[in-house]
Motif scaffolding. Structure first.
Motif, PDB file in Angstrom:
ATOM      1  N   THR A 149      -1.752 -77.955 118.343  1.00 22.22           N
ATOM      2  CA  THR A 149      -2.572 -77.061 119.154  1.00 22.22           C
ATOM      3  C   THR A 149      -4.017 -77.112 118.671  1.00 22.22           C
ATOM      4  OG1 THR A 149      -2.438 -75.075 117.777  1.00 22.22           O
ATOM      5  CG2 THR A 149      -0.560 -75.513 119.229  1.00 22.22           C
TER       6      THR A 149
ATOM      7  N   GLU B  44      11.155 -60.794 111.961  1.00 20.77           N
ATOM      8  CA  GLU B  44       9.824 -61.024 112.517  1.00 20.77           C
ATOM      9  C   GLU B  44       9.947 -61.258 114.020  1.00 20.77           C
ATOM     10  OE1 GLU B  44       6.837 -61.096 110.879  1.00 20.77           O
ATOM     11  OE2 GLU B  44       7.837 -60.521 109.018  1.00 20.77           O
TER      12      GLU B  44
ATOM     13  N   PRO C 200       6.964 -68.629 116.004  1.00 23.26           N
ATOM     14  CA  PRO C 200       6.383 -67.397 115.453  1.00 23.26           C
ATOM     15  C   PRO C 200       5.541 -66.704 116.519  1.00 23.26           C
ATOM     16  CG  PRO C 200       6.018 -69.262 113.966  1.00 23.26           C
ATOM     17  CD  PRO C 200       6.582 -69.814 115.243  1.00 23.26           C
ATOM     18  N   SER C 201       5.395 -65.400 116.397  1.00 24.84           N
ATOM     19  CA  SER C 201       4.659 -64.649 117.422  1.00 24.84           C
ATOM     20  C   SER C 201       3.157 -64.936 117.396  1.00 24.84           C
ATOM     21  CB  SER C 201       4.905 -63.159 117.261  1.00 24.84           C
ATOM     22  OG  SER C 201       4.467 -62.728 115.986  1.00 24.84           O
ATOM     23  N   SER C 202       2.690 -65.561 116.337  1.00 22.45           N
ATOM     24  CA  SER C 202       1.279 -65.910 116.259  1.00 22.45           C
ATOM     25  C   SER C 202       1.144 -67.297 115.631  1.00 22.45           C
ATOM     26  CB  SER C 202       0.545 -64.879 115.397  1.00 22.45           C
ATOM     27  OG  SER C 202      -0.818 -65.194 115.303  1.00 22.45           O
ATOM     28  N   PRO C 203       0.334 -68.164 116.187  1.00 22.52           N
ATOM     29  CA  PRO C 203      -0.514 -67.964 117.357  1.00 22.52           C
ATOM     30  C   PRO C 203       0.308 -68.054 118.640  1.00 22.52           C
ATOM     31  CG  PRO C 203      -0.727 -70.224 116.617  1.00 22.52           C
ATOM     32  CD  PRO C 203       0.194 -69.523 115.641  1.00 22.52           C
ATOM     33  N   ILE C 204      -0.172 -67.411 119.668  1.00 26.69           N
ATOM     34  CA  ILE C 204       0.482 -67.492 120.976  1.00 26.69           C
ATOM     35  C   ILE C 204      -0.023 -68.752 121.669  1.00 26.69           C
ATOM     36  CG2 ILE C 204       0.675 -66.421 123.244  1.00 26.69           C
ATOM     37  CD1 ILE C 204       0.452 -63.706 121.809  1.00 26.69           C
TER      38      ILE C 204
ATOM     39  N   TYR D 130       9.154 -70.148 124.656  1.00 29.84           N
ATOM     40  CA  TYR D 130       8.474 -71.099 125.530  1.00 29.84           C
ATOM     41  C   TYR D 130       9.491 -71.990 126.212  1.00 29.84           C
ATOM     42  CZ  TYR D 130       4.597 -69.547 122.701  1.00 29.84           C
ATOM     43  OH  TYR D 130       3.665 -68.769 122.069  1.00 29.84           O
TER      44      TYR D 130
ATOM     45  N   VAL E 204       2.063 -75.891 114.984  1.00 26.81           N
ATOM     46  CA  VAL E 204       2.988 -74.764 115.078  1.00 26.81           C
ATOM     47  C   VAL E 204       4.394 -75.342 115.154  1.00 26.81           C
ATOM     48  CG1 VAL E 204       3.697 -72.772 116.465  1.00 26.81           C
ATOM     49  CG2 VAL E 204       1.283 -73.390 116.335  1.00 26.81           C
TER      50      VAL E 204
ATOM     51  N   SER F 270       8.019 -65.573 119.719  1.00 26.84           N
ATOM     52  CA  SER F 270       7.584 -65.904 121.072  1.00 26.84           C
ATOM     53  C   SER F 270       8.532 -66.973 121.598  1.00 26.84           C
ATOM     54  CB  SER F 270       6.153 -66.459 121.061  1.00 26.84           C
ATOM     55  OG  SER F 270       5.247 -65.475 120.659  1.00 26.84           O
TER      56      SER F 270
END
Length: 105
Positions: A20, A95, A55-59, A100, A25, A98
């Motif tokens: 990214t 935790e 992981p929820s960050s980064p989106i 996708y 990620v 996210s």
């Protein structure tokens, strides 16, 4: 190498490294599902959808990204955020994650 549903099934729970603009990620393949498409001519690959957790960050925004996997090499796939699956995976530290999808028509 053409990707098949059967091949992707063998990679469930494995990690993919996604490149990214903010670095790499790790996404984990949770599900691979074929999409029924009646009337699809013989010789065409059935559409499939891949669902990943991250992981929820980064989106990750809906966009195209390079994915690396030790068994697949590098691929350029279109990614879209989706709602969590019914059976959300449990993380070690609880935790948030996210989710996708990558869709192959």
């Amino acid at each position: 190498m053409p990707l098949s549903f059967m091949h992707m099934q063998t990679l469930i729970h494995s990690s993919f490294i996604v490149h990214t603009s903010v670095g790499t990620v790790e996404l984990r393949l949770l599900e691979a599902a074929e999409i029924d498409r009646p009337g699809l001519p013989a010789g065409y690959r059935a559409p499939m959808v891949l669902i990943f957790s991250a992981p929820s960050s980064p989106i990750l925004a809906q966009d195209n990204y390079y994915f690396d996997h030790p068994k697949l090499g590098r691929h350029f796939w279109s990614v879209a955020p989706v709602l969590p699956p019914e059976k959300q995976p449990v993380t070690v530290n609880n935790e948030p994650l996210s989710f996708y999808q990558v869709l192959f028509n």
